[in-house]
Design an enzyme around this catalytic site. Structure first.
Site, mmCIF file in Angstrom:
data_model
loop_
_atom_site.group_PDB
_atom_site.id
_atom_site.type_symbol
_atom_site.label_atom_id
_atom_site.label_comp_id
_atom_site.label_asym_id
_atom_site.label_seq_id
_atom_site.Cartn_x
_atom_site.Cartn_y
_atom_site.Cartn_z
ATOM 1 N N HIS A 161 20.479 14.024 3.041
ATOM 2 C CA HIS A 161 19.139 13.904 3.631
ATOM 3 C C HIS A 161 18.170 13.193 2.691
ATOM 4 C CE1 HIS A 161 19.763 16.558 7.202
ATOM 5 N NE2 HIS A 161 20.839 16.817 6.484
ATOM 6 N N ASP A 369 11.345 8.783 -0.386
ATOM 7 C CA ASP A 369 11.661 9.828 0.593
ATOM 8 C C ASP A 369 12.904 9.424 1.373
ATOM 9 O OD1 ASP A 369 11.308 12.170 2.009
ATOM 10 O OD2 ASP A 369 9.187 11.800 2.387
#
Ligand code: F6P
Length: 464
Positions: A161, A369
Site C-alpha cells: 500500500h 504517499d
C-alpha cells in the site's frame, strides 16, 4: 465482486476492521479491505489490536456476515519491536524516501521476523487447499515466505500500500536482500503506481541478478512471479450518496450555518511526517503573505488524526505542527477570524465527507504517499453543480490518475500558494471540467474493482 466464487479468500493484514469501526477512520487499507471482504466473504487474519502478556495458542475467531475474523494478540515486546520498531521506524520512513528518519536496530528486525513467523504459524492450520491467500503491506512482507516454508502451495498474492523506494534508498536497509527475497516468495505482487513497480524491477535486475520475462513475469531468487500495478480506489457510490445527504446533517450543516463569510480549504490526514503537514502550513503562510486580499476571507481547516504516537518521530511532528499553527494564527488572526483551524483528532467518515463537500479547496500535499485516498474521496464528495478544486502533490500515487487536479510540488511553498489562489479564483466552467475528468477515474476505479482485478490475476497462479 461476485459471490459464490469457489475458492475461499484469505486476507492477512496487520490491522483489521469490523463494520462498526469504519466510521472512526479517515480511509486507508483497513476500510478498503473491509469492502473487499464484505463483497467476497472469506477469512480475515491479523493483529487483534490488543496487547497481552502472552499470545494465546489459537487465534480468536469471530464472525460478522460473510467474514470470519481470526485475530492474534501481541505481547508488549513484540508490538514494540515489530510495529513501533521495525515496521514504523525502519520500513515506513525508508519506503517514504526518508533515510534521515530511518532507524535500524537488530532487535527490532528480529521482533519483526518473529511476529511474521508467529502469524504464519497461527494462520497455517486454518488454511484449506483451494484458498486464495492475499497478504497486505509492509508489516507482513515475510509472512508469505514463512508460509511457503511450511509447505503452502496455494496462490499467494501481496499488495504494497505504500511506495516502493528506489534501489539506492532500499539498499541502505541492512536486510534489503532478505526483504526482497521474501517479496519474491509470492506469486503475484501488486504496487500502487508504475513508479513503484519500476523501482522494484530496478532492484531485481541490478541487485538480485533477476530478470524480466515479459507479460509482467519476473524471475528472481529461484522463483517466477507476476508483478503489476493495481492503483487502489475508493467506495465511490457510498461517498457520492453520503455527500448528497451531508449538507442536511452533521458537521457540514453546522459549518454552513456558522457565521462568517469565507472560503474553506480542507486538509485531512493521519498525523504523519510523510503527509507534508509542516510544509503545507508553510505554504499556507506564504499564501497569506503573497495574497493579502484573502486574509479574513479564507480558512484552512486541517484535521490531523493522531497516529503511532508511541513512535518518537510522530510525537516530534505533533509538537512542530502545534507550534507552526500557533505561529500563523498569532501572526495573522483577527478578533473575528483565524486562518488555521487545526484539529488534532479523528472524525467519522460521514462528517469528513460533509466537510469535503463544504470546502472550496481540498489540499492534499504529501511529500510521498502510496496512493492517498483522501484525494479521491474529496473529488467523489463534491457537488457536481459547483465542485471544489483539488490541489494535489505530484508525490502522491493519486496524482498519476487525478492529473486534472492542480498538481503541485509540496516543497515549493510559492507554487502551492499560487495553486491555492488559482483554485479560489477558478471559474465554475473550469472547475466542472477538471472535476468531471477526475470523477470519471474515481468512478471507474473503486475498492471493488481494485479487489476484483487483483484476484482475477491471482487466481491464475502459478504462472510458470
Ligand atoms: O499503507 C499505509 C497504511 O496501512 C494505510 O493504508 C493506513 O491508513 C495506515 O497505514 C494505517 O496505519 P496504522 O495501522 O499504523 O494506524
Amino acid at each position: 465482486m461476485e459471490r459464490g466464487v469457489l475458492r475461499r479468500l484469505v486476507v492477512a493484514s496487520n490491522r483489521l476492521t469490523v463494520a462498526t469501526d469504519t466510521r472512526a477512520r479517515a480511509g486507508g487499507l483497513a476500510v478498503a479491505l473491509l469492502e473487499v471482504m464484505q463483497s467476497h466473504g472469506g477469512l480475515w487474519f491479523g493483529w487483534s489490536g490488543k496487547i497481552t502478556a502472552k499470545t494465546p495458542a489459537k487465534p480468536t475467531r469471530t464472525r460478522s456476515g460473510a467474514i470470519t475474523y481470526a485475530t492474534v494478540d501481541l505481547s508488549r515486546k513484540n508490538y514494540a519491536e515489530y510495529y513501533n520498531g521495525f515496521a514504523n521506524r525502519s520500513l515506513w520512513p525508508l519506503f517514504h524516501y526518508r533515510l534521515d528518519l530511518t532507524a535500524f536496530n537488530k532487535q527490532n528486525y528480529s521482533g519483526y521476523l518473529q511476529v511474521n513467523t508467529l502469524f504464519a504459524s497461527k494462520l497455517r492450520p486454518l488454511l484449506e487447499p483451494d484458498d486464495l491467500i492475499w497478504i497486505h503491506d509492509y508489516h507482513l512482507i515475510p509472512m508469505g515466505e514463512e508460509l511457503r516454508k511450511t509447505g503452502i502451495k496455494q496462490p499467494m498474492g501481496f499488495f504494497l500500500h505504500t511506495p516502493f523506494p528506489p534501489m539506492e534508498i532500499l539498499t541502505a536497509l541492512p536486510s534489503h536482500h532478505a526483504l526482497v527475497r521474501a517479496i519474491c516468495a509470492y506469486d503475484l505482487v501488486g504496487f500502487q503506481t508504475e513508479n513503484d513497480l519500476r523501482a522494484f524491477l530496478d532492484y531485481v535486475v541490478h541487485e538480485a541478478d533477476g530478470g524480466m520475462m515479459g507479460d509482467h513475469l519476473v524471475h528472481a531468487f529461484g522463483r517466477t512471479l507476476k508483478v503489476e500495478v493495481f492503483p487502489i480506489g475508493i467506495d465511490t457510490e457510498y461517498i457520492v450518496k453520503t455527500g448528497l445527504m451531508a449538507p442536511r446533517s452533521g458537521l457540514a450543516k453546522r459549518l454552513m450555518t456558522f457565521p462568517g463569510d469565507y472560503d474553506r480549504i480542507i486538509g485531512v490526514d493521519r498525523l504523519d511526517y510523510s503527509k507534508g503537514l509542516v510544509e503545507r502550513f508553510h505554504s499556507f503562510e506564504r499564501f497569506l503573505e503573497n495574497y493579502p486580499a484573502y486574509r479574513g476571507r479564507v480558512m484552512l481547516m486541517q484535521i490531523a488524526s493522531p497516529s503511532r504516537s508511541e513512535v518518537p518521530e510522530y510525537r516530534d511532528i505533533c509538537r512542530v505542527l502545534e507550534a507552526k499553527a500557533g505561529h500563523i494564527n498569532g501572526r495573522f488572526a483577527e478578533f473575528d477570524w483565524v486562518p488555521i483551524n487545526y484539529l488534532n483528532k479523528s472524525f467519522t467518515r460521514h462528517n469528513l465527507i460533509g466537510l469535503y463537500r463544504a470546502s472550496r479547496i481540498g489540499l492534499v500535499t504529501p511529500l510521498r504517499d502510496g496512493m492517498n485516498l483522501v484525494a479521491k474521496e474529496y473529488v467523489a464528495a463534491q457537488n457536481h453543480h459547483d465542485p471544489g478544486v483539488l490541489v494535489l502533490s505530484r508525490f502522491a500515487g493519486a496524482a498519476r490518475e487525478l492529473d486534472a487536479a492542480l498538481i503541485v510540488n509540496p516543497y515549493d511553498f510559492d507554487a502551492v500558494a499560487d495553486a491555492i489562489a488559482s483554485g479560489l479564483e477558478m471559474s465554475l466552467e473550469e472547475r466542472r471540467e477538471r472535476w468531471t475528468a477526475m470523477m470519471e477515474t474515481v468512478r471507474n476505479n473503486t475498492f471493488q474493482s481494485w479487489g476484483k482485478s487483483f484476484l482475477k490475476v491471482l487466481k491464475k497462479a502459478p504462472y510458470e
